[in-house]
Design an enzyme around this catalytic site. Structure first.
Site, PDB file in Angstrom:
ATOM      1  N   HIS A 283      -9.034  14.252   1.336  1.00 40.57           N
ATOM      2  CA  HIS A 283      -8.476  15.410   0.651  1.00 40.57           C
ATOM      3  C   HIS A 283      -8.980  16.656   1.375  1.00 40.57           C
ATOM      4  O   HIS A 283     -10.194  16.794   1.610  1.00 40.57           O
ATOM      5  CB  HIS A 283      -8.977  15.475  -0.794  1.00 40.57           C
ATOM      6  CG  HIS A 283      -8.594  14.321  -1.660  1.00 40.57           C
ATOM      7  ND1 HIS A 283      -7.522  14.357  -2.532  1.00 40.57           N
ATOM      8  CD2 HIS A 283      -9.141  13.088  -1.811  1.00 40.57           C
ATOM      9  CE1 HIS A 283      -7.443  13.219  -3.189  1.00 40.57           C
ATOM     10  NE2 HIS A 283      -8.416  12.424  -2.778  1.00 40.57           N
TER      11      HIS A 283
ATOM     12  N   CYS B  46       0.834  -1.201   0.000  1.00 40.85           N
ATOM     13  CA  CYS B  46       0.000   0.000   0.000  1.00 40.85           C
ATOM     14  C   CYS B  46       0.872   1.257   0.000  1.00 40.85           C
ATOM     15  O   CYS B  46       1.735   1.430   0.877  1.00 40.85           O
ATOM     16  CB  CYS B  46      -0.915  -0.016   1.222  1.00 40.85           C
ATOM     17  SG  CYS B  46      -1.807   1.524   1.461  1.00 40.85           S
TER      18      CYS B  46
ATOM     19  N   HIS C 274      -8.268   8.096   2.861  1.00 40.20           N
ATOM     20  CA  HIS C 274      -7.643   9.425   2.933  1.00 40.20           C
ATOM     21  C   HIS C 274      -8.692  10.489   2.711  1.00 40.20           C
ATOM     22  O   HIS C 274      -9.652  10.284   1.967  1.00 40.20           O
ATOM     23  CB  HIS C 274      -6.502   9.559   1.924  1.00 40.20           C
ATOM     24  CG  HIS C 274      -6.855   9.193   0.509  1.00 40.20           C
ATOM     25  ND1 HIS C 274      -6.932   7.882   0.087  1.00 40.20           N
ATOM     26  CD2 HIS C 274      -7.164   9.951  -0.566  1.00 40.20           C
ATOM     27  CE1 HIS C 274      -7.260   7.855  -1.187  1.00 40.20           C
ATOM     28  NE2 HIS C 274      -7.423   9.105  -1.615  1.00 40.20           N
TER      29      HIS C 274
ATOM     30  N   ASP D 176      -0.525  16.732  -1.106  1.00 35.97           N
ATOM     31  CA  ASP D 176      -0.800  15.897  -2.274  1.00 35.97           C
ATOM     32  C   ASP D 176       0.256  16.182  -3.352  1.00 35.97           C
ATOM     33  O   ASP D 176       0.620  17.334  -3.606  1.00 35.97           O
ATOM     34  CB  ASP D 176      -2.201  16.184  -2.824  1.00 35.97           C
ATOM     35  CG  ASP D 176      -2.673  15.100  -3.788  1.00 35.97           C
ATOM     36  OD1 ASP D 176      -3.602  14.361  -3.425  1.00 35.97           O
ATOM     37  OD2 ASP D 176      -2.093  14.993  -4.900  1.00 35.97           O
TER      38      ASP D 176
ATOM     39  N   THR E 256      -7.924   6.109  -6.260  1.00 33.00           N
ATOM     40  CA  THR E 256      -6.746   5.491  -6.883  1.00 33.00           C
ATOM     41  C   THR E 256      -5.813   4.852  -5.856  1.00 33.00           C
ATOM     42  O   THR E 256      -4.995   4.014  -6.214  1.00 33.00           O
ATOM     43  CB  THR E 256      -5.955   6.518  -7.716  1.00 33.00           C
ATOM     44  OG1 THR E 256      -5.556   7.599  -6.876  1.00 33.00           O
ATOM     45  CG2 THR E 256      -6.797   7.050  -8.867  1.00 33.00           C
TER      46      THR E 256
ATOM     47  N   HIS F 175      -3.996   0.846   8.368  1.00 26.90           N
ATOM     48  CA  HIS F 175      -4.572   0.638   7.038  1.00 26.90           C
ATOM     49  C   HIS F 175      -6.073   0.383   7.131  1.00 26.90           C
ATOM     50  O   HIS F 175      -6.504  -0.608   7.713  1.00 26.90           O
ATOM     51  CB  HIS F 175      -3.894  -0.525   6.308  1.00 26.90           C
ATOM     52  CG  HIS F 175      -4.428  -0.701   4.918  1.00 26.90           C
ATOM     53  ND1 HIS F 175      -3.902  -0.022   3.841  1.00 26.90           N
ATOM     54  CD2 HIS F 175      -5.470  -1.417   4.446  1.00 26.90           C
ATOM     55  CE1 HIS F 175      -4.597  -0.328   2.764  1.00 26.90           C
ATOM     56  NE2 HIS F 175      -5.561  -1.173   3.102  1.00 26.90           N
TER      57      HIS F 175
HETATM   58  P1  AMP Z   1      -7.710   9.335  -4.768  1.00 23.68           P
HETATM   59  O1  AMP Z   1      -7.587   9.457  -6.270  1.00 23.68           O
HETATM   60  O2  AMP Z   1      -8.918   9.975  -4.174  1.00 23.68           O
HETATM   61  O3  AMP Z   1      -7.489   7.903  -4.320  1.00 23.68           O
HETATM   62  O4  AMP Z   1      -6.510  10.194  -4.183  1.00 23.68           O
HETATM   63  C1  AMP Z   1      -5.180   9.770  -4.201  1.00 23.68           C
HETATM   64  C2  AMP Z   1      -4.340  11.003  -4.151  1.00 23.68           C
HETATM   65  O5  AMP Z   1      -3.033  10.625  -3.789  1.00 23.68           O
HETATM   66  C3  AMP Z   1      -4.233  11.752  -5.482  1.00 23.68           C
HETATM   67  O6  AMP Z   1      -4.720  13.088  -5.319  1.00 23.68           O
HETATM   68  C4  AMP Z   1      -2.731  11.718  -5.788  1.00 23.68           C
HETATM   69  O7  AMP Z   1      -2.267  12.913  -6.373  1.00 23.68           O
HETATM   70  C5  AMP Z   1      -2.131  11.491  -4.412  1.00 23.68           C
HETATM   71  N1  AMP Z   1      -0.827  10.849  -4.392  1.00 23.68           N
HETATM   72  C6  AMP Z   1      -0.445   9.745  -5.094  1.00 23.68           C
HETATM   73  N2  AMP Z   1       0.832   9.435  -4.784  1.00 23.68           N
HETATM   74  C7  AMP Z   1       1.252  10.351  -3.874  1.00 23.68           C
HETATM   75  C8  AMP Z   1       2.483  10.573  -3.169  1.00 23.68           C
HETATM   76  N3  AMP Z   1       3.551   9.772  -3.341  1.00 23.68           N
HETATM   77  N4  AMP Z   1       2.570  11.620  -2.333  1.00 23.68           N
HETATM   78  C9  AMP Z   1       1.501  12.447  -2.161  1.00 23.68           C
HETATM   79  N5  AMP Z   1       0.315  12.278  -2.763  1.00 23.68           N
HETATM   80  C10 AMP Z   1       0.196  11.256  -3.629  1.00 23.68           C
HETATM   81 ZN    ZN Z   2      -2.336   1.326   3.624  1.00 24.63          ZN
END
Ligand code: AMP
Ligand code: ZN
Length: 111
Positions: free
Chosen positions: A99, A4, A97, A30, A92, A46
């Site tokens: 935002h 993860c 999480h 982000d 994704t 998790h």
């Molecule tokens: P979601 O699409 O709602 O699952 O949000 C996942 C978020 O994680 C997206 O806004 C990505 O830009 C962010 N993200 C992915 N990889 C990283 C990382 N290594 N550091 C910070 N944010 C990330």
């Molecule tokens: Zn996790």
């Protein structure tokens, strides 16, 4: 969880720009911001997503919102909290999480 992304960020295996951390919650910027302020607030344990919140794990979710309230004090003009759950919502990363978006007027598609 071994594979993860956000668990790896919690463990420090993958770097992040932390803005808050305690024993239960981590907040970091982000990597692809959708607004001038775009912070992700996550439980360190998790949980796959909002559909997996239960009476057994919801205390850490409440902690996440306490952190959001504190961080939000520094976001002038207000902020939005979004949690995508599942493919149709655009999730994704399968680690719960929130935002936190702000810093400018937001449109409805942000995050
Ligand atoms: P979601 O699409 O709602 O699952 O949000 C996942 C978020 O994680 C997206 O806004 C990505 O830009 C962010 N993200 C992915 N990889 C990283 C990382 N290594 N550091 C910070 N944010 C990330
Ligand atoms: Zn996790």
């Amino acid at each position: 969880m071994a594979d993860c992304l956000f668990c790896k960020i919690v463990e420090g295996i993958i770097p992040s720009q932390k803005v808050y951390e305690d024993d239960f919650v981590l907040a970091f910027k982000d990597i692809a911001p959708q607004a001038p302020t775009h912070i992700l607030v996550i439980p360190k344990t998790h949980i796959s997503g909002a559909a997996d919140i239960t009476p057994e794990n919801s205390a850490v979710v409440a902690r996440c919102f306490e952190v959001i309230a504190q961080l939000g004090k520094d976001i002038e003009g207000g902020f939005r909290v979004v949690s995508n759950c599942g493919g149709n919502a655009g999730q994704t990363v399968p680690h719960l999480h929130f935002h936190v978006l702000g810093g400018a007027p937001l449109n409805l598609t942000m995050a």
